[in-house]
Design a protein around this motif. Sequence first.
Motif, PDB file in Angstrom:
ATOM      1  N   TRP A 119       0.844  -1.191   0.000  1.00  0.00           N
ATOM      2  CA  TRP A 119       0.000   0.000   0.000  1.00  0.00           C
ATOM      3  C   TRP A 119       0.882   1.245   0.000  1.00  0.00           C
ATOM      4  O   TRP A 119       1.860   1.333   0.729  1.00  0.00           O
ATOM      5  N   ASP A 123      -2.656   5.366  -2.151  1.00  0.00           N
ATOM      6  CA  ASP A 123      -3.743   4.385  -2.053  1.00  0.00           C
ATOM      7  C   ASP A 123      -4.592   4.660  -0.816  1.00  0.00           C
ATOM      8  O   ASP A 123      -5.831   4.596  -0.863  1.00  0.00           O
ATOM      9  N   ARG A 124      -3.926   4.925   0.311  1.00  0.00           N
ATOM     10  CA  ARG A 124      -4.661   5.181   1.551  1.00  0.00           C
ATOM     11  C   ARG A 124      -5.540   6.435   1.428  1.00  0.00           C
ATOM     12  O   ARG A 124      -6.686   6.452   1.892  1.00  0.00           O
ATOM     13  N   VAL A 127      -8.629   5.601  -0.533  1.00  0.00           N
ATOM     14  CA  VAL A 127      -9.604   4.884   0.279  1.00  0.00           C
ATOM     15  C   VAL A 127     -10.363   5.865   1.182  1.00  0.00           C
ATOM     16  O   VAL A 127     -11.602   5.797   1.307  1.00  0.00           O
ATOM     17  N   HIS A 131     -14.373   6.513   0.685  1.00  0.00           N
ATOM     18  CA  HIS A 131     -15.225   6.144   1.820  1.00  0.00           C
ATOM     19  C   HIS A 131     -16.017   7.362   2.298  1.00  0.00           C
ATOM     20  O   HIS A 131     -17.222   7.253   2.612  1.00  0.00           O
ATOM     21  N   ALA A 137     -17.187  -0.738   0.295  1.00  0.00           N
ATOM     22  CA  ALA A 137     -15.898  -1.424   0.186  1.00  0.00           C
ATOM     23  C   ALA A 137     -15.755  -2.175  -1.125  1.00  0.00           C
ATOM     24  O   ALA A 137     -14.676  -2.211  -1.729  1.00  0.00           O
ATOM     25  N   ILE A 140     -14.916   0.326  -3.850  1.00  0.00           N
ATOM     26  CA  ILE A 140     -13.542   0.818  -3.669  1.00  0.00           C
ATOM     27  C   ILE A 140     -12.547  -0.241  -4.137  1.00  0.00           C
ATOM     28  O   ILE A 140     -11.547   0.065  -4.808  1.00  0.00           O
ATOM     29  N   ILE A 151      -9.758  -4.121   1.436  1.00  0.00           N
ATOM     30  CA  ILE A 151     -10.309  -2.786   1.667  1.00  0.00           C
ATOM     31  C   ILE A 151     -10.940  -2.703   3.047  1.00  0.00           C
ATOM     32  O   ILE A 151     -10.756  -1.705   3.785  1.00  0.00           O
ATOM     33  N   LYS A 154      -8.272  -2.386   5.574  1.00  0.00           N
ATOM     34  CA  LYS A 154      -7.617  -1.084   5.495  1.00  0.00           C
ATOM     35  C   LYS A 154      -8.508   0.004   6.116  1.00  0.00           C
ATOM     36  O   LYS A 154      -8.004   0.916   6.801  1.00  0.00           O
ATOM     37  N   LEU A 155      -9.814  -0.089   5.893  1.00  0.00           N
ATOM     38  CA  LEU A 155     -10.727   0.868   6.510  1.00  0.00           C
ATOM     39  C   LEU A 155     -10.647   0.795   8.031  1.00  0.00           C
ATOM     40  O   LEU A 155     -10.667   1.815   8.728  1.00  0.00           O
TER      41      LEU A 155
END
Length: 253
Positions: A119, A123-124, A127, A131, A137, A140, A151, A154-155
Amino acid sequence: MSDTEDAGPRPAATTPAEAGTGQWRTTHAIGIQAPDGSRRYELTYEHTASGRTQFTLMGCDAQGVVIADLQADVPRDDLPLIARLLSGFTDPPPAPPPATAPALPAPRAQPAGHTGQPWTERDRDTVRTLHTEGIDAAEIARRLGRTGNSIRWKLWELGLGPRPGADTARPRPEPSTPPAAARPRAYTVEDLRKNHPNSHRRWTPQEDTRLLERAGQGADLTQLMEEFGRNEGAITARLERLTGAPQAFEPPF
């Protein structure tokens, strides 16, 4: 490696230690180099009166790093058979048999993306933005080319969603480069010769004669290693070749 010519084998040399005993041993050496000069191999071989051939194959790259080190003792009559076996390595693999079972449906195409890739901060941020815009998700994941599970995890890590349930597989850890100490170290012939000056050098007839004399005088393995500048395996293997009998020494420590 030595400066063996590629044009053909060197003249054969008969070991004096065997002269007058009804036995003989001849030594040859041939070398070959890759067309681009990136690799070189040298083959040293001996035919003995007992009908066997003993050979050593040594290979180095352009920097002198050892890439092949092989020793063998085989019946001389079987050399053509072994050559046929080795040549099979370069033959193309046989064609697979025709399929008889019905073809399975093709897997659902996945968008090209970053599945399995580390990642990035970008990318973060993506997201977080999607979101915040209310994108779920699954969507995404589709846009980033990742799995839905990755995803969701990561959330959760970003504090934007609940922790996935126990039945949700966590993505595999991101790959990392092992530290240099964990990777195997390449070595060169020069490295080997720091401890054993004659490592991977051809044995001369004079050395063969002296080795038999010193072994007959009761010299132990440590003394022979120091005198001849070779390691334990080289000393033991050479005596076995010269005498035709297994050698037993106390460990050199």
